[in-house]
Scaffold this motif. Structure first.
Motif, PDB file in Angstrom:
ATOM      1  N   VAL A  17      33.125  42.419  43.424  1.00 40.50           N
ATOM      2  CA  VAL A  17      33.398  43.714  44.016  1.00 40.50           C
ATOM      3  C   VAL A  17      32.146  44.566  43.856  1.00 40.50           C
ATOM      4  CG1 VAL A  17      34.799  45.800  43.890  1.00 40.50           C
ATOM      5  CG2 VAL A  17      35.840  43.571  43.469  1.00 40.50           C
ATOM      6  N   GLY A  18      31.676  45.092  44.934  1.00 45.52           N
ATOM      7  CA  GLY A  18      30.546  45.992  44.835  1.00 45.52           C
ATOM      8  C   GLY A  18      29.192  45.346  44.997  1.00 45.52           C
ATOM      9  N   LYS A  19      29.102  44.041  45.131  1.00 42.68           N
ATOM     10  CA  LYS A  19      27.798  43.417  45.315  1.00 42.68           C
ATOM     11  C   LYS A  19      27.283  43.595  46.739  1.00 42.68           C
ATOM     12  CE  LYS A  19      27.289  40.109  41.689  1.00 42.68           C
ATOM     13  NZ  LYS A  19      26.940  38.740  41.382  1.00 42.68           N
ATOM     14  N   ALA A  20      28.167  43.646  47.709  1.00 38.74           N
ATOM     15  CA  ALA A  20      27.762  43.836  49.104  1.00 38.74           C
ATOM     16  C   ALA A  20      27.689  45.328  49.401  1.00 38.74           C
ATOM     17  CB  ALA A  20      28.755  43.157  50.045  1.00 38.74           C
ATOM     18  N   MET A  21      26.570  45.747  49.952  1.00 40.09           N
ATOM     19  CA  MET A  21      26.338  47.169  50.227  1.00 40.09           C
ATOM     20  C   MET A  21      25.833  47.318  51.657  1.00 40.09           C
ATOM     21  SD  MET A  21      23.616  49.725  48.320  1.00 40.09           S
ATOM     22  CE  MET A  21      24.356  49.614  46.709  1.00 40.09           C
ATOM     23  N   LEU A  22      26.479  48.188  52.409  1.00 43.11           N
ATOM     24  CA  LEU A  22      26.055  48.511  53.763  1.00 43.11           C
ATOM     25  C   LEU A  22      25.433  49.900  53.727  1.00 43.11           C
ATOM     26  CD1 LEU A  22      26.015  47.855  56.797  1.00 43.11           C
ATOM     27  CD2 LEU A  22      28.325  48.808  56.926  1.00 43.11           C
ATOM     28  N   VAL A  23      24.173  50.018  54.121  1.00 44.58           N
ATOM     29  CA  VAL A  23      23.461  51.292  54.080  1.00 44.58           C
ATOM     30  C   VAL A  23      23.217  51.764  55.505  1.00 44.58           C
ATOM     31  CG1 VAL A  23      21.385  52.514  53.325  1.00 44.58           C
ATOM     32  CG2 VAL A  23      22.343  50.695  51.899  1.00 44.58           C
ATOM     33  N   TYR A  24      23.812  52.909  55.849  1.00 41.45           N
ATOM     34  CA  TYR A  24      23.553  53.545  57.137  1.00 41.45           C
ATOM     35  C   TYR A  24      22.409  54.530  56.948  1.00 41.45           C
ATOM     36  CZ  TYR A  24      28.160  51.868  58.586  1.00 41.45           C
ATOM     37  OH  TYR A  24      29.247  51.094  58.897  1.00 41.45           O
ATOM     38  N   ARG A  25      21.424  54.488  57.852  1.00 43.03           N
ATOM     39  CA  ARG A  25      20.276  55.382  57.746  1.00 43.03           C
ATOM     40  C   ARG A  25      19.849  55.853  59.122  1.00 43.03           C
ATOM     41  NH1 ARG A  25      15.478  52.687  59.373  1.00 43.03           N
ATOM     42  NH2 ARG A  25      14.121  54.238  58.454  1.00 43.03           N
ATOM     43  N   ASP A  53      23.568  58.750  64.657  1.00 50.64           N
ATOM     44  CA  ASP A  53      24.703  59.669  64.482  1.00 50.64           C
ATOM     45  C   ASP A  53      25.171  59.716  63.027  1.00 50.64           C
ATOM     46  OD1 ASP A  53      25.637  57.048  64.536  1.00 50.64           O
ATOM     47  OD2 ASP A  53      27.519  57.582  65.515  1.00 50.64           O
ATOM     48  N   MET A  54      24.279  60.070  62.124  1.00 46.18           N
ATOM     49  CA  MET A  54      24.612  60.067  60.702  1.00 46.18           C
ATOM     50  C   MET A  54      25.720  61.055  60.343  1.00 46.18           C
ATOM     51  SD  MET A  54      23.185  57.603  59.212  1.00 46.18           S
ATOM     52  CE  MET A  54      23.610  58.075  57.544  1.00 46.18           C
ATOM     53  N   THR A  55      25.833  62.154  61.056  1.00 45.09           N
ATOM     54  CA  THR A  55      26.920  63.101  60.775  1.00 45.09           C
ATOM     55  C   THR A  55      28.269  62.420  60.978  1.00 45.09           C
ATOM     56  OG1 THR A  55      25.534  64.973  61.372  1.00 45.09           O
ATOM     57  CG2 THR A  55      27.910  65.348  61.361  1.00 45.09           C
ATOM     58  N   ALA A  56      28.390  61.619  62.021  1.00 43.94           N
ATOM     59  CA  ALA A  56      29.642  60.896  62.276  1.00 43.94           C
ATOM     60  C   ALA A  56      29.929  59.881  61.174  1.00 43.94           C
ATOM     61  CB  ALA A  56      29.579  60.206  63.636  1.00 43.94           C
ATOM     62  N   VAL A  57      28.899  59.225  60.670  1.00 39.87           N
ATOM     63  CA  VAL A  57      29.064  58.261  59.575  1.00 39.87           C
ATOM     64  C   VAL A  57      29.594  58.982  58.339  1.00 39.87           C
ATOM     65  CG1 VAL A  57      27.830  56.742  57.966  1.00 39.87           C
ATOM     66  CG2 VAL A  57      27.309  56.653  60.420  1.00 39.87           C
ATOM     67  N   LYS A  58      28.980  60.101  58.006  1.00 39.83           N
ATOM     68  CA  LYS A  58      29.393  60.854  56.817  1.00 39.83           C
ATOM     69  C   LYS A  58      30.837  61.349  56.950  1.00 39.83           C
ATOM     70  CE  LYS A  58      24.588  62.069  56.079  1.00 39.83           C
ATOM     71  NZ  LYS A  58      24.321  60.912  55.297  1.00 39.83           N
ATOM     72  N   LEU A  67      27.325  67.942  50.198  1.00 38.01           N
ATOM     73  CA  LEU A  67      26.749  66.875  49.377  1.00 38.01           C
ATOM     74  C   LEU A  67      25.884  65.919  50.201  1.00 38.01           C
ATOM     75  CD1 LEU A  67      29.760  65.893  47.062  1.00 38.01           C
ATOM     76  CD2 LEU A  67      27.957  67.586  46.664  1.00 38.01           C
ATOM     77  N   ALA A  68      25.669  66.226  51.463  1.00 34.93           N
ATOM     78  CA  ALA A  68      24.970  65.320  52.371  1.00 34.93           C
ATOM     79  C   ALA A  68      23.518  65.094  51.974  1.00 34.93           C
ATOM     80  CB  ALA A  68      25.046  65.849  53.801  1.00 34.93           C
ATOM     81  N   SER A  69      23.059  63.904  52.314  1.00 35.38           N
ATOM     82  CA  SER A  69      21.672  63.498  52.116  1.00 35.38           C
ATOM     83  C   SER A  69      21.249  62.706  53.353  1.00 35.38           C
ATOM     84  CB  SER A  69      21.553  62.672  50.827  1.00 35.38           C
ATOM     85  OG  SER A  69      20.199  62.352  50.572  1.00 35.38           O
ATOM     86  N   CYS A  70      20.263  61.846  53.201  1.00 36.91           N
ATOM     87  CA  CYS A  70      19.704  61.156  54.359  1.00 36.91           C
ATOM     88  C   CYS A  70      20.395  59.838  54.705  1.00 36.91           C
ATOM     89  CB  CYS A  70      18.209  60.931  54.149  1.00 36.91           C
ATOM     90  SG  CYS A  70      17.809  60.092  52.601  1.00 36.91           S
ATOM     91  N   HIS A  71      20.974  59.147  53.747  1.00 35.31           N
ATOM     92  CA  HIS A  71      21.631  57.878  54.047  1.00 35.31           C
ATOM     93  C   HIS A  71      22.981  57.807  53.347  1.00 35.31           C
ATOM     94  CE1 HIS A  71      19.203  57.064  50.395  1.00 35.31           C
ATOM     95  NE2 HIS A  71      20.266  56.374  50.029  1.00 35.31           N
ATOM     96  N   THR A  72      23.839  56.947  53.873  1.00 40.18           N
ATOM     97  CA  THR A  72      25.171  56.746  53.322  1.00 40.18           C
ATOM     98  C   THR A  72      25.383  55.254  53.130  1.00 40.18           C
ATOM     99  OG1 THR A  72      25.980  58.679  54.542  1.00 40.18           O
ATOM    100  CG2 THR A  72      27.644  57.157  53.677  1.00 40.18           C
ATOM    101  N   ALA A  73      25.662  54.844  51.899  1.00 37.39           N
ATOM    102  CA  ALA A  73      25.927  53.437  51.602  1.00 37.39           C
ATOM    103  C   ALA A  73      27.419  53.252  51.358  1.00 37.39           C
ATOM    104  CB  ALA A  73      25.130  52.994  50.380  1.00 37.39           C
ATOM    105  N   ILE A  74      27.919  52.100  51.754  1.00 36.54           N
ATOM    106  CA  ILE A  74      29.321  51.763  51.534  1.00 36.54           C
ATOM    107  C   ILE A  74      29.371  50.525  50.656  1.00 36.54           C
ATOM    108  CG2 ILE A  74      31.521  51.181  52.635  1.00 36.54           C
ATOM    109  CD1 ILE A  74      30.295  54.021  53.296  1.00 36.54           C
TER     110      ILE A  74
END
Length: 141
Positions: A17-25, A53-58, A67-74
């Motif tokens: 659990v948690g080893k796979a990470m998807l990073v949207y940038r 469309d990072m706003t849509a991802v967030k 709390l927003a920043s430049c990338h979002t990881a899942i």
């Protein structure tokens, strides 16, 4: 167990659990790749996806606007917003605290993981935990 020691040092836990990470940038942001590389070194399997469309991802993952920043990881069911240090990510994955849906380092503070400065400048920053309602509090590794 060696994998457990890695988790305490900011690496991925060994339970799968948690080893796979998807990073949207955003494709125009280079520091996101630096943070993703730090995650890889810590033992995460990272896939980076460029999104204009990072706003849509967030919004999709419940990241509060303040709390927003430049990338979002899942990672599993968790959102990791911005330049969160790997020990905090590992603690979240290992502990799975109730009510927390993500962690964030708001903005892009100099000296945070992926934002290292050649001159050693470090801006103070806090890692924030947030819940589904958008409430946040300081999160300690």
């Amino acid at each position: 167990m060696a994998a457990d020691a890695g988790a305490r040092d900011g690496g991925a836990s060994d339970d799968g659990v948690g080893k796979a990470m998807l990073v949207y940038r955003d494709p125009g942001c280079s520091c996101c790749e630096d943070w993703a590389e730090i995650a890889r070194v810590a033992g995460y399997r990272v896939e980076v996806v460029n999104r204009a469309d990072m706003t849509a991802v967030k919004t999709r993952y419940g990241v509060p606007a303040d709390l927003a920043s430049c990338h979002t990881a899942i990672i599993g069911d968790y959102a990791i917003e911005g330049h969160v240090p790997m020990p905090h990510v590992a603690k979240l994955i290992d502990d799975r605290p109730r009510g927390i849906v993500g962690l964030a380092v708001p903005g892009m503070p100099r000296g945070s993981p992926g934002m290292e400065m050649a001159d050693g400048t470090i801006d103070p920053f806090e890692v924030m935990a947030f819940d589904r309602a958008g409430n946040s509090r300081t999160y300690r590794a």
